[in-house]
Design a protein around this motif. Structure first.
Motif, mmCIF file in Angstrom:
data_model
loop_
_atom_site.group_PDB
_atom_site.id
_atom_site.type_symbol
_atom_site.label_atom_id
_atom_site.label_comp_id
_atom_site.label_asym_id
_atom_site.label_seq_id
_atom_site.Cartn_x
_atom_site.Cartn_y
_atom_site.Cartn_z
ATOM 1 N N HIS A 32 42.877 64.321 64.875
ATOM 2 C CA HIS A 32 43.342 65.304 63.897
ATOM 3 C C HIS A 32 43.498 64.606 62.549
ATOM 4 O O HIS A 32 44.605 64.262 62.135
ATOM 5 C CB HIS A 32 44.665 65.936 64.346
ATOM 6 C CG HIS A 32 44.491 67.086 65.283
ATOM 7 N ND1 HIS A 32 44.106 66.928 66.589
ATOM 8 C CD2 HIS A 32 44.595 68.438 65.091
ATOM 9 C CE1 HIS A 32 44.004 68.129 67.162
ATOM 10 N NE2 HIS A 32 44.286 69.051 66.279
ATOM 11 N N ASP A 41 47.461 69.432 69.256
ATOM 12 C CA ASP A 41 47.366 70.761 69.886
ATOM 13 C C ASP A 41 48.297 70.855 71.098
ATOM 14 O O ASP A 41 48.864 71.921 71.370
ATOM 15 C CB ASP A 41 45.931 71.042 70.337
ATOM 16 C CG ASP A 41 44.969 71.122 69.166
ATOM 17 O OD1 ASP A 41 45.428 71.132 68.017
ATOM 18 O OD2 ASP A 41 43.749 71.154 69.409
ATOM 19 N N HIS A 157 42.024 72.644 60.846
ATOM 20 C CA HIS A 157 42.129 71.460 61.689
ATOM 21 C C HIS A 157 42.848 70.339 60.946
ATOM 22 O O HIS A 157 42.281 69.737 60.042
ATOM 23 C CB HIS A 157 40.755 70.985 62.139
ATOM 24 C CG HIS A 157 40.812 70.158 63.377
ATOM 25 N ND1 HIS A 157 41.034 70.688 64.631
ATOM 26 C CD2 HIS A 157 40.746 68.832 63.553
ATOM 27 C CE1 HIS A 157 41.083 69.732 65.511
ATOM 28 N NE2 HIS A 157 40.913 68.588 64.895
ATOM 29 N N GLU A 162 48.605 73.023 60.790
ATOM 30 C CA GLU A 162 48.931 72.078 61.870
ATOM 31 C C GLU A 162 49.827 70.934 61.388
ATOM 32 O O GLU A 162 50.703 70.466 62.123
ATOM 33 C CB GLU A 162 47.654 71.522 62.508
ATOM 34 C CG GLU A 162 46.957 72.556 63.385
ATOM 35 C CD GLU A 162 45.808 71.981 64.202
ATOM 36 O OE1 GLU A 162 45.635 72.409 65.348
ATOM 37 O OE2 GLU A 162 45.084 71.099 63.681
HETATM 38 ZN ZN LIG Z 1 44.440 71.083 66.412
#
Ligand SMILES: [Zn+2]
Length: 265
Positions: A32, A41, A157, A162
């Motif tokens: 990431h 995730d 992403h 995130e």
């Molecule tokens: Zn992710």
């Protein structure tokens, strides 16, 4: 209720309290960007399920990290499982969840690379009779009453969303000093001609984001991450409530399987 935290003695009471609902968080281990952990995730899926289950009781299955991520196998730390094995493992896992008395299995996906896989997985539920139903919860639907706080338009992403999410729950794992300032998260568009014509192909993510960074994590904050979890967990909890009330999906499945070998009935 987290599955792995229950004792064997507590389990059957937990399945009753959850009204037969098991949340199955799907995630993956992959890069990431420069600044977030490989398990981003996994942490997000787990947190969403825990928060939703706190609002609407459900048993939360342990992290299911063996999913689709072949497009990151050129990067260190990726766990890319063979395609056929993923399907078998997921199918076998669902059978085991159901055998333990949780007949309503809700897939909660925290990894974008699984979207097609999950769609296919729901379709193959019709391959053979079963005494459980697999639901997929799209927790991105619905919004909280507050306006969304996002400042970036390209994301997906290790970007603003995130990064904010991990800042809210595991700030110790966010390396903000490693955030690029040179636009690395913008798509390279190396297959733009084809993509603009609607032509899909497996190498597209690598073509656009070879370092597995899409978006810009610089405007991320823990407060935004808190917004994300609060809004999404509420959406997910509402879905769990509706799934508990649902009797029709299992009835239709049974009706369907009753007909497949006797067309005249
Ligand atoms: Zn992710």
């Amino acid at each position: 209720m987290r599955w792995e935290e229950l004792t064997g003695n507590q389990f059957s009471k937990a399945t009753q309290e959850a009204e037969g609902v098991c949340l199955l968080p799907l995630s993956v281990i992959e890069r990431h960007g420069h600044h977030l952990p490989l398990g981003t995730d996994m942490y997000i899926g787990r947190e969403l399920c825990d928060r939703a289950a706190a609002l609407e009781s459900a048993v939360v299955f342990p992290d299911f990290i063996f999913t689709q991520i072949l497009e990151a196998r050129h990067l260190p730390g990726t766990i890319g499982i063979e395609p056929e094995l993923i399907i078998k493992l997921l199918e076998n896992t669902c059978r085991e969840i159901a055998r333990n008395g949780l007949k309503k299995i809700v897939i909660v996906n925290a990894h974008g690379g699984n979207n097609s896989l999950i769609q296919y997985f729901t379709q193959i539920q019709l391959a053979s009779p079963r005494d459980y139903v697999v639901y997929v919860a799209d927790y991105s639907l619905g919004e909280s009453t507050e306006p969304a706080p996002w400042e970036t338009s390209v994301d997906g992403h290790a970007g603003e969303v995130e990064t904010s999410a991990i800042m809210a729950i595991r700030p110790d794992l966010v390396h903000t000093d490693m955030l690029p300032t040179d636009g690395e998260g913008m798509p390279l568009e190396r297959l733009k001609v084809l993509r603009d014509l609607g032509t899909g192909l497996g190498i597209w993510w690598y073509a656009d984001h070879p370092t597995h960074y899409r978006g810009d994590g610089i405007p991320a904050t823990a407060e935004k991450g808190e917004y994300f979890f609060t809004a999404r967990a509420k959406t997910l909890a509402n879905a769990v409530r509706a799934i508990k009330d649902d009797q029709e999906a299992a009835r239709l499945q049974d009706e369907f399987f009753g007909k497949i070998n006797s067309f005249d009935k």
